[in-house]
Design a protein around this motif. Sequence first.
Motif, PDB file in Angstrom:
ATOM      1  N   UNK A 140     119.843  14.870 -43.037  1.00  0.00           N
ATOM      2  CA  UNK A 140     119.312  14.065 -41.937  1.00  0.00           C
ATOM      3  C   UNK A 140     118.257  13.115 -42.478  1.00  0.00           C
ATOM      4  N   UNK A 141     118.298  11.885 -41.964  1.00  0.00           N
ATOM      5  CA  UNK A 141     117.237  10.934 -42.290  1.00  0.00           C
ATOM      6  C   UNK A 141     117.709   9.788 -43.158  1.00  0.00           C
ATOM      7  N   UNK A 142     116.866   8.779 -43.248  1.00  0.00           N
ATOM      8  CA  UNK A 142     117.175   7.604 -44.057  1.00  0.00           C
ATOM      9  C   UNK A 142     117.192   7.968 -45.536  1.00  0.00           C
ATOM     10  N   UNK A 143     118.190   7.482 -46.245  1.00  0.00           N
ATOM     11  CA  UNK A 143     118.394   7.724 -47.676  1.00  0.00           C
ATOM     12  C   UNK A 143     118.755   9.173 -47.983  1.00  0.00           C
ATOM     13  N   UNK A 144     118.975   9.983 -46.944  1.00  0.00           N
ATOM     14  CA  UNK A 144     119.331  11.387 -47.195  1.00  0.00           C
ATOM     15  C   UNK A 144     120.684  11.491 -47.874  1.00  0.00           C
ATOM     16  N   UNK A 145     121.622  10.587 -47.533  1.00  0.00           N
ATOM     17  CA  UNK A 145     122.957  10.662 -48.133  1.00  0.00           C
ATOM     18  C   UNK A 145     122.921  10.320 -49.617  1.00  0.00           C
ATOM     19  N   UNK A 146     122.009   9.420 -50.020  1.00  0.00           N
ATOM     20  CA  UNK A 146     121.913   9.050 -51.428  1.00  0.00           C
ATOM     21  C   UNK A 146     121.240  10.152 -52.248  1.00  0.00           C
ATOM     22  N   UNK A 147     120.264  10.839 -51.648  1.00  0.00           N
ATOM     23  CA  UNK A 147     119.551  11.902 -52.357  1.00  0.00           C
ATOM     24  C   UNK A 147     120.281  13.232 -52.303  1.00  0.00           C
ATOM     25  N   UNK A 148     121.360  13.315 -51.540  1.00  0.00           N
ATOM     26  CA  UNK A 148     122.070  14.587 -51.374  1.00  0.00           C
ATOM     27  C   UNK A 148     122.687  15.079 -52.669  1.00  0.00           C
ATOM     28  N   UNK A 149     123.035  14.172 -53.584  1.00  0.00           N
ATOM     29  CA  UNK A 149     123.701  14.588 -54.816  1.00  0.00           C
ATOM     30  C   UNK A 149     122.788  15.418 -55.722  1.00  0.00           C
ATOM     31  N   UNK A 150     121.469  15.355 -55.511  1.00  0.00           N
ATOM     32  CA  UNK A 150     120.538  16.136 -56.332  1.00  0.00           C
ATOM     33  C   UNK A 150     120.251  17.510 -55.751  1.00  0.00           C
ATOM     34  N   UNK A 151     120.740  17.770 -54.535  1.00  0.00           N
ATOM     35  CA  UNK A 151     120.422  19.036 -53.875  1.00  0.00           C
ATOM     36  C   UNK A 151     120.979  20.227 -54.648  1.00  0.00           C
ATOM     37  N   UNK A 152     122.225  20.130 -55.078  1.00  0.00           N
ATOM     38  CA  UNK A 152     122.865  21.272 -55.743  1.00  0.00           C
ATOM     39  C   UNK A 152     122.095  21.695 -56.983  1.00  0.00           C
ATOM     40  N   UNK A 153     121.656  20.738 -57.792  1.00  0.00           N
ATOM     41  CA  UNK A 153     120.914  21.090 -58.998  1.00  0.00           C
ATOM     42  C   UNK A 153     119.482  21.463 -58.726  1.00  0.00           C
ATOM     43  N   UNK A 154     118.901  20.863 -57.702  1.00  0.00           N
ATOM     44  CA  UNK A 154     117.485  21.098 -57.420  1.00  0.00           C
ATOM     45  C   UNK A 154     117.214  22.485 -56.846  1.00  0.00           C
ATOM     46  N   UNK A 155     118.161  23.013 -56.088  1.00  0.00           N
ATOM     47  CA  UNK A 155     117.956  24.317 -55.445  1.00  0.00           C
ATOM     48  C   UNK A 155     118.934  25.375 -55.947  1.00  0.00           C
ATOM     49  N   UNK A 156     119.546  25.121 -57.099  1.00  0.00           N
ATOM     50  CA  UNK A 156     120.541  26.062 -57.612  1.00  0.00           C
ATOM     51  C   UNK A 156     119.933  27.429 -57.955  1.00  0.00           C
ATOM     52  N   UNK A 157     118.662  27.467 -58.304  1.00  0.00           N
ATOM     53  CA  UNK A 157     118.018  28.724 -58.716  1.00  0.00           C
ATOM     54  C   UNK A 157     117.608  29.590 -57.536  1.00  0.00           C
ATOM     55  N   UNK A 158     117.795  29.093 -56.305  1.00  0.00           N
ATOM     56  CA  UNK A 158     117.325  29.850 -55.140  1.00  0.00           C
ATOM     57  C   UNK A 158     118.455  30.015 -54.122  1.00  0.00           C
ATOM     58  N   UNK A 159     119.538  30.668 -54.519  1.00  0.00           N
ATOM     59  CA  UNK A 159     120.694  30.793 -53.615  1.00  0.00           C
ATOM     60  C   UNK A 159     120.397  31.608 -52.356  1.00  0.00           C
ATOM     61  N   UNK A 160     119.497  32.564 -52.434  1.00  0.00           N
ATOM     62  CA  UNK A 160     119.203  33.393 -51.255  1.00  0.00           C
ATOM     63  C   UNK A 160     118.572  32.568 -50.144  1.00  0.00           C
ATOM     64  N   UNK A 161     117.749  31.599 -50.539  1.00  0.00           N
ATOM     65  CA  UNK A 161     117.102  30.757 -49.533  1.00  0.00           C
ATOM     66  C   UNK A 161     118.032  29.628 -49.098  1.00  0.00           C
ATOM     67  N   UNK A 162     118.658  28.960 -50.053  1.00  0.00           N
ATOM     68  CA  UNK A 162     119.527  27.836 -49.694  1.00  0.00           C
ATOM     69  C   UNK A 162     120.751  28.289 -48.892  1.00  0.00           C
ATOM     70  N   UNK A 163     121.115  29.572 -49.050  1.00  0.00           N
ATOM     71  CA  UNK A 163     122.225  30.086 -48.254  1.00  0.00           C
ATOM     72  C   UNK A 163     121.895  30.140 -46.770  1.00  0.00           C
ATOM     73  N   UNK A 164     120.628  30.074 -46.438  1.00  0.00           N
ATOM     74  CA  UNK A 164     120.195  30.116 -45.037  1.00  0.00           C
ATOM     75  C   UNK A 164     119.861  28.725 -44.489  1.00  0.00           C
ATOM     76  N   UNK A 165     119.976  27.718 -45.334  1.00  0.00           N
ATOM     77  CA  UNK A 165     119.609  26.362 -44.908  1.00  0.00           C
ATOM     78  C   UNK A 165     120.740  25.767 -44.057  1.00  0.00           C
ATOM     79  N   UNK A 166     120.374  25.262 -42.881  1.00  0.00           N
ATOM     80  CA  UNK A 166     121.331  24.601 -42.007  1.00  0.00           C
ATOM     81  C   UNK A 166     121.231  23.083 -42.095  1.00  0.00           C
ATOM     82  N   UNK A 167     120.057  22.579 -42.472  1.00  0.00           N
ATOM     83  CA  UNK A 167     119.893  21.125 -42.540  1.00  0.00           C
ATOM     84  C   UNK A 167     118.806  20.788 -43.551  1.00  0.00           C
ATOM     85  N   UNK A 168     119.089  19.726 -44.303  1.00  0.00           N
ATOM     86  CA  UNK A 168     118.105  19.149 -45.224  1.00  0.00           C
ATOM     87  C   UNK A 168     117.635  17.828 -44.606  1.00  0.00           C
TER      88      UNK A 168
END
Length: 318
Positions: free
Chosen positions: A203-231
Amino acid sequence: MFAVRGGRSGKGLKSVKARKPAPYRAPSLADDGLMILPRPARRMMRFVIALCSGKVAVPEHLGKVSFAAYVVAVAGFGIVRGGHWPDFAEAMTSTAGFAVEDVKLSGNVHTSEIDVLQSLGLDGATSLVAINADDARRKVAALPWVEQVEVRKIYPRTIEVNIKEREAYGIWQHGSDLSLIEKDGSIIAPLRDNKFATLPLFVGRDAEAAAQDIAGEFAAWPKITGRVKAYVRVASRRWDLYLDNGVVVKLPEDDVDAAMARLAKMDADQQLLDRDIAAVDLRLSDRMTVQLTPEALARRQAAVTARAKALAKAEKET
C-alpha cells in the motif's frame, strides 16, 4: 589517221579519267517529305493491314478470351485501387480450403482462449494464408498476462499459439484501486477476484517499486512476516507492517535488521505480538514504544485507579 604529239613546251591534251556511274536507288517516301516508320512499326502495320484484309486467319475463340481478359483486368484494377485486395485474397484462399479451423493454445493459465481468439481476429472464415505471424504475435503479446508468445502457422488449417505468462508477486493498492504486480513492480492487471487473496498487499506511493526488496529484507524473520497482511509504504522511505491480528509494527528507515531482531526477541520472551496492543514503534534505535488498544488502555487506567485507591485506603488505616 592523225597523231597528236606534245611539244617541247609541255603543252598538250590532258588525260581524262573515267567516272563510275552512281548505283541505282529506288524512290522512297522520304523523297516526298513523308515520315518513315521504324522497322518494328512497319511490321506491325503490315500485320494490321493483312488482318483487316482477311489475309490472316483469326482464332475461333479469340474474341471471348480477349473479353474475359479485359473483364479480369478491369476487376483486378478496381480491387487493388479500392484497397480490397487483402479481403479478396483472404476470401479466395479461405474458399480454397485454407480457412483456420483449429487453434492449438498452450501455456495459458490466466489468459482465456476467447481473449486470444479475439486478439487474432479469427471469425471462422479467416484464411491461414492471410494471417501475418508477426502481427499475430504482437496482438497476443498485448494481452495483460502474456510475457512471451510464439505463433506458428501449420498448413492447411491450424494455428499454434504458445504462451508464457507473467507471475503475480503481490497486490498493490493505490488509492481505492487494486492491481496485481510482478516482483519488479510492473503492473499486470487490475485485481478482479479473490483467487489472489493470499498474496501480500503493498500500500502507498512507490510501494510497488520497493516491493522487490521485501523478500530479501525480511527473509530472516519468517515467523513475523508470515503474519503480515499488508506492507504500507510511508513517505516513500520506510515500512509499516500490518499483522493479521491488527497490530501495526512501525519500522525505521535504516537498520531494519536490528529493529526486527529486537521485535523478534520481545515476541519470543513475552509474546508481545499476541497481547492486547495496537502498535509497536521501532523507529528509534534506543527504545521501543508500545501502544495499547483503547480497551486495554481503559482496563489499565481502571487498574491504576483501583491501585491508587487501595494505596490511599491503606495509608488511612495505618
